[in-house]
Enzyme design. Structure first.
Site, PDB file in Angstrom:
ATOM      1  N   ASP A   1       0.810  -1.209   0.000  1.00 11.18           N
ATOM      2  CA  ASP A   1       0.000   0.000   0.000  1.00 11.18           C
ATOM      3  C   ASP A   1       0.849   1.266   0.000  1.00 11.18           C
ATOM      4  OD1 ASP A   1       0.941  -0.514   2.575  1.00 11.18           O
ATOM      5  OD2 ASP A   1      -0.969  -0.213   3.590  1.00 11.18           O
TER       6      ASP A   1
ATOM      7  N   ASP B   1       6.990   3.938   3.431  1.00 14.23           N
ATOM      8  CA  ASP B   1       7.172   5.064   4.340  1.00 14.23           C
ATOM      9  C   ASP B   1       8.661   5.115   4.693  1.00 14.23           C
ATOM     10  OD1 ASP B   1       6.563   7.056   6.190  1.00 14.23           O
ATOM     11  OD2 ASP B   1       5.826   5.681   7.703  1.00 14.23           O
TER      12      ASP B   1
ATOM     13  N   LYS C   1       5.772   7.741   0.482  1.00 16.04           N
ATOM     14  CA  LYS C   1       5.960   8.875   1.408  1.00 16.04           C
ATOM     15  C   LYS C   1       7.464   9.022   1.597  1.00 16.04           C
ATOM     16  CE  LYS C   1       3.044   8.890   5.160  1.00 16.04           C
ATOM     17  NZ  LYS C   1       2.786   8.535   6.584  1.00 16.04           N
TER      18      LYS C   1
HETATM   19  P1  IMP Z   1       7.546   1.428   6.429  1.00 19.67           P
HETATM   20  O1  IMP Z   1       8.074   0.129   6.943  1.00 19.67           O
HETATM   21  O2  IMP Z   1       7.865   2.559   7.363  1.00 19.67           O
HETATM   22  O3  IMP Z   1       7.926   1.738   5.002  1.00 19.67           O
HETATM   23  O4  IMP Z   1       5.994   1.372   6.546  1.00 19.67           O
HETATM   24  C1  IMP Z   1       5.239   0.679   5.697  1.00 19.67           C
HETATM   25  C2  IMP Z   1       3.945   0.223   6.328  1.00 19.67           C
HETATM   26  O5  IMP Z   1       3.513   1.092   7.395  1.00 19.67           O
HETATM   27  C3  IMP Z   1       2.877   0.257   5.286  1.00 19.67           C
HETATM   28  O6  IMP Z   1       2.761  -0.995   4.658  1.00 19.67           O
HETATM   29  C4  IMP Z   1       1.645   0.637   6.080  1.00 19.67           C
HETATM   30  O7  IMP Z   1       1.005  -0.522   6.551  1.00 19.67           O
HETATM   31  C5  IMP Z   1       2.144   1.428   7.257  1.00 19.67           C
HETATM   32  N1  IMP Z   1       2.025   2.880   7.028  1.00 19.67           N
HETATM   33  C6  IMP Z   1       3.015   3.769   6.769  1.00 19.67           C
HETATM   34  N2  IMP Z   1       2.539   5.015   6.603  1.00 19.67           N
HETATM   35  C7  IMP Z   1       1.197   4.914   6.743  1.00 19.67           C
HETATM   36  C8  IMP Z   1       0.110   5.868   6.651  1.00 19.67           C
HETATM   37  O8  IMP Z   1       0.273   7.073   6.412  1.00 19.67           O
HETATM   38  N3  IMP Z   1      -1.137   5.360   6.853  1.00 19.67           N
HETATM   39  C9  IMP Z   1      -1.383   4.048   7.097  1.00 19.67           C
HETATM   40  N4  IMP Z   1      -0.415   3.131   7.189  1.00 19.67           N
HETATM   41  C10 IMP Z   1       0.869   3.555   7.021  1.00 19.67           C
HETATM   42 MG    MG Z   2       1.313  -2.380   5.400  1.00 21.67          MG
END
Ligand code: IMP
Ligand code: MG
Length: 178
Positions: A99, A102, A130
């Site tokens: 999805d 981040d 993001k």
């Molecule tokens: P990362 O490991 O920080 O890249 O985060 C990825 C995961 O965190 C995604 O697959 C989402 O499930 C969750 N996530 C990150 N940002 C958001 C947001 O703004 N809204 C909802 N879920 C988020």
């Molecule tokens: Mg996720």
């Protein structure tokens, strides 16, 4: 709690058509194993697999579950496998679907895990990027939309298990942050 729509259902649909066109042009094979990350990718995944089918791809569909966030809006940084794959991946062409990217911690963990299965190729597709919050130096192969550093929900993404059912993407602001 304030929800403000930022990407409409219609915009998502047209962007998916364009993404699939990019995939048509750059994937080495019409046979793909599409791996979705639960739960956030479920809605994007279902629209992507139908769009890929319409462009003559033959798919194996599978899911993996990893936990990265607790129930709040900040990452714990620690990734755990909570639902494993159910198909073998050796020599397959994998398209990993998530999805949102981040910090990149989740994709980094999952890519290492998938590479160990010795696929023929591995590409990544995320609906939202993001990139401002990135810790891991990685850019997904296919990106739907770039989003600012705000918490977003809808179209599969949740806040404390809510709002996944929205057909569009919205920013979520908690009243106390205002
Ligand atoms: P990362 O490991 O920080 O890249 O985060 C990825 C995961 O965190 C995604 O697959 C989402 O499930 C969750 N996530 C990150 N940002 C958001 C947001 O703004 N809204 C909802 N879920 C988020
Ligand atoms: Mg996720």
């Amino acid at each position: 709690m304030i929800l403000e729509p930022i990407i409409s259902e219609h915009e998502i649909k047209s962007r998916i058509d364009a993404l699939v066109q990019d995939i048509v042009e750059s994937m080495p094979s019409r046979k793909l194993t599409v791996v979705g990350l639960l739960k956030g990718s479920f809605m994007f995944m279902s629209d992507m697999v139908r769009a890929l089918h319409n462009r003559d791809f033959h798919l194996i569909v599978d899911f993996m579950g990893v936990s990265s966030y607790g129930s709040g809006t900040t990452s714990t940084g620690e990734i755990k496998l909570i639902h494993d794959l159910s198909v073998p991946l050796q020599d397959s062409h994998i398209l990993l679907i998530d999805d949102i990217m981040d910090t990149g911690n989740t994709i980094h963990f999952v890519l290492k895990y998938l590479m160990a299965k010795k696929p023929a190729s591995l590409k990544t597709c995320v609906l939202l990027d993001k990139s401002e919050r990135r810790i891991i130096d990685y850019k997904p192969d296919f990106i739907g939309f770039s989003v600012p550093n705000e918490f977003v929900v809808g179209y599969g993404l949740d806040y404390a298990h809510h709002h996944r059912e929205l057909p569009y993407i919205a920013t979520l602001t908690l009243e106390e942050e205002k």
